[in-house]
Design an enzyme around this catalytic site. Structure first.
Site, PDB file in Angstrom:
ATOM      1  N   LYS A  15       0.852  -1.195   0.000  1.00  0.00           N
ATOM      2  CA  LYS A  15       0.000   0.000   0.000  1.00  0.00           C
ATOM      3  C   LYS A  15       0.892   1.251   0.000  1.00  0.00           C
ATOM      4  O   LYS A  15       0.669   2.202  -0.749  1.00  0.00           O
ATOM      5  CB  LYS A  15      -0.863  -0.027   1.260  1.00  0.00           C
ATOM      6  CG  LYS A  15      -2.083   0.822   1.217  1.00  0.00           C
ATOM      7  CD  LYS A  15      -2.644   0.968   2.610  1.00  0.00           C
ATOM      8  CE  LYS A  15      -3.915   0.193   2.808  1.00  0.00           C
ATOM      9  NZ  LYS A  15      -4.557   0.530   4.102  1.00  0.00           N
ATOM     10  N   ASP A  71      -7.770   3.933   4.648  1.00  0.00           N
ATOM     11  CA  ASP A  71      -8.472   2.695   4.985  1.00  0.00           C
ATOM     12  C   ASP A  71      -9.245   2.301   3.748  1.00  0.00           C
ATOM     13  O   ASP A  71      -9.926   3.132   3.129  1.00  0.00           O
ATOM     14  CB  ASP A  71      -9.404   2.852   6.188  1.00  0.00           C
ATOM     15  CG  ASP A  71      -9.730   1.471   6.759  1.00  0.00           C
ATOM     16  OD1 ASP A  71      -8.791   0.775   7.179  1.00  0.00           O
ATOM     17  OD2 ASP A  71     -10.909   1.079   6.754  1.00  0.00           O
ATOM     18  N   SER A  72      -9.080   1.051   3.358  1.00  0.00           N
ATOM     19  CA  SER A  72      -9.639   0.655   2.075  1.00  0.00           C
ATOM     20  C   SER A  72     -10.118  -0.783   2.141  1.00  0.00           C
ATOM     21  O   SER A  72      -9.790  -1.513   3.067  1.00  0.00           O
ATOM     22  CB  SER A  72      -8.576   0.816   0.981  1.00  0.00           C
ATOM     23  OG  SER A  72      -7.355   0.253   1.406  1.00  0.00           O
ATOM     24  N   GLY A 156      -3.420  -7.926  -2.156  1.00  0.00           N
ATOM     25  CA  GLY A 156      -4.796  -8.147  -1.680  1.00  0.00           C
ATOM     26  C   GLY A 156      -5.659  -8.894  -2.691  1.00  0.00           C
ATOM     27  O   GLY A 156      -5.273  -9.935  -3.224  1.00  0.00           O
ATOM     28  N   LYS A 178      -2.994   0.403 -13.125  1.00  0.00           N
ATOM     29  CA  LYS A 178      -3.779   0.360 -11.879  1.00  0.00           C
ATOM     30  C   LYS A 178      -3.754   1.729 -11.204  1.00  0.00           C
ATOM     31  O   LYS A 178      -4.775   2.225 -10.737  1.00  0.00           O
ATOM     32  CB  LYS A 178      -3.232  -0.715 -10.927  1.00  0.00           C
ATOM     33  CG  LYS A 178      -4.067  -0.799  -9.644  1.00  0.00           C
ATOM     34  CD  LYS A 178      -3.550  -1.735  -8.572  1.00  0.00           C
ATOM     35  CE  LYS A 178      -4.375  -1.555  -7.299  1.00  0.00           C
ATOM     36  NZ  LYS A 178      -3.837  -2.226  -6.114  1.00  0.00           N
TER      37      LYS A 178
HETATM   38  P1  IMP Z   1      -6.554  -1.762   5.612  1.00  0.00           P
HETATM   39  O1  IMP Z   1      -5.078  -1.801   5.827  1.00  0.00           O
HETATM   40  O2  IMP Z   1      -7.379  -2.039   6.812  1.00  0.00           O
HETATM   41  O3  IMP Z   1      -7.002  -0.530   4.867  1.00  0.00           O
HETATM   42  O4  IMP Z   1      -6.844  -3.029   4.689  1.00  0.00           O
HETATM   43  C1  IMP Z   1      -7.067  -2.925   3.364  1.00  0.00           C
HETATM   44  C2  IMP Z   1      -7.315  -4.313   2.802  1.00  0.00           C
HETATM   45  O5  IMP Z   1      -8.260  -4.169   1.738  1.00  0.00           O
HETATM   46  C3  IMP Z   1      -6.058  -4.911   2.184  1.00  0.00           C
HETATM   47  O6  IMP Z   1      -5.379  -5.739   3.087  1.00  0.00           O
HETATM   48  C4  IMP Z   1      -6.625  -5.692   1.011  1.00  0.00           C
HETATM   49  O7  IMP Z   1      -7.091  -6.930   1.447  1.00  0.00           O
HETATM   50  C5  IMP Z   1      -7.811  -4.842   0.581  1.00  0.00           C
HETATM   51  N1  IMP Z   1      -7.407  -3.820  -0.407  1.00  0.00           N
HETATM   52  C6  IMP Z   1      -7.368  -2.478  -0.230  1.00  0.00           C
HETATM   53  N2  IMP Z   1      -6.920  -1.864  -1.339  1.00  0.00           N
HETATM   54  C7  IMP Z   1      -6.638  -2.844  -2.211  1.00  0.00           C
HETATM   55  C8  IMP Z   1      -6.098  -2.830  -3.532  1.00  0.00           C
HETATM   56  O8  IMP Z   1      -5.740  -1.801  -4.122  1.00  0.00           O
HETATM   57  N3  IMP Z   1      -5.984  -4.032  -4.105  1.00  0.00           N
HETATM   58  C9  IMP Z   1      -6.349  -5.194  -3.507  1.00  0.00           C
HETATM   59  N4  IMP Z   1      -6.812  -5.267  -2.271  1.00  0.00           N
HETATM   60  C10 IMP Z   1      -6.958  -4.084  -1.621  1.00  0.00           C
END
Ligand code: IMP
Length: 199
Positions: A15, A71-72, A156, A178
């Site tokens: 990320k 957060d994604s 991810g 991307k």
């Molecule tokens: P965070 O660190 O709680 O925001 O977790 C985000 C999670 O969402 C990641 O570990 C992935 O599983 C998924 N995710 C978020 N952005 C992406 C992306 O760009 N590609 C693929 N999975 C993503």
């Protein structure tokens, strides 16, 4: 615009790499790997905005300058928008990407008759300074989930996600492609625009 210091409140190397690629032309970017003593922030909210806020605001109490947190996650329509904020830990705490992808396909196997499986990637970026939220930016990319993994790139759920208007998954498309259309790119370009107008 001068390259001001900016800390990314994340320890997720993939990320961080995407965010750095997009923001390095504008900021002197660092991340939490350079600050091992900063606290681990737990994601206890049930919205992307809530969790991004927690991560940005808490870390900004320890850093002199601007902090952003992302957060994604992936929202799959037929699964009532799951895994959503639980994307990173869908198959359990500390689950690997492979385990999360396998669980997603297993859950979707009950919906074989309702394809395509429409989905969206969502990203909320919160900007904070001195323990206060300064601004928030939200990006979305629509697409669908494939029946098996394709491609080696990204991270991810990328091997399972085909963005709308394309035939390949995010993991098959180049990082440049991307980074032009992703939920994160969308939120970050709003952030850069905001900085040009406000900083
Ligand atoms: P965070 O660190 O709680 O925001 O977790 C985000 C999670 O969402 C990641 O570990 C992935 O599983 C998924 N995710 C978020 N952005 C992406 C992306 O760009 N590609 C693929 N999975 C993503």
């Amino acid at each position: 615009m001068n390259r001001a210091p900016l800390l990314i409140s994340s320890r997720n190397p993939k990320k961080i790499k995407e965010i750095k690629t997009l923001l390095s032309p504008y900021f002197e970017v660092s991340d939490l790997s350079q600050y091992p003593d900063f606290p681990e922030v737990e994601e206890t909210k049930n919205t992307f905005s809530g969790n991004a806020g927690l991560k940005a605001i808490e870390i900004s109490r320890h850093f002199h300058g601007y902090v952003i947190a992302d957060d994604s996650g992936l929202c799959v329509k037929v699964l009532n928008n799951k895994p959503g904020v639980y994307s990173a830990r869908y198959a359990g705490k500390d689950a690997t990407d492979k385990e999360n992808n396998a669980k997603l396909l297993e859950d979707l196997s009950f919906f074989k008759d309702t394809r395509p499986w429409f989905a969206s990637f969502n990203c909320c970026i919160v900007l904070a300074q001195g323990g206060e939220k300064v601004a928030e930016f939200n990006g979305v990319v629509e697409g669908k989930i494939t029946h098996q993994e394709f491609g080696e790139g990204g991270f991810g759920y990328d091997p399972l996600f085909i963005p709308k208007g394309h035939k390949q998954t995010f993991a098959e498309l180049s990082p440049e492609k991307k980074n032009k259309m992703s939920h994160r790119a969308n939120a970050l370009s709003q952030f850069v625009q905001w900085c040009e107008n406000n900083l």
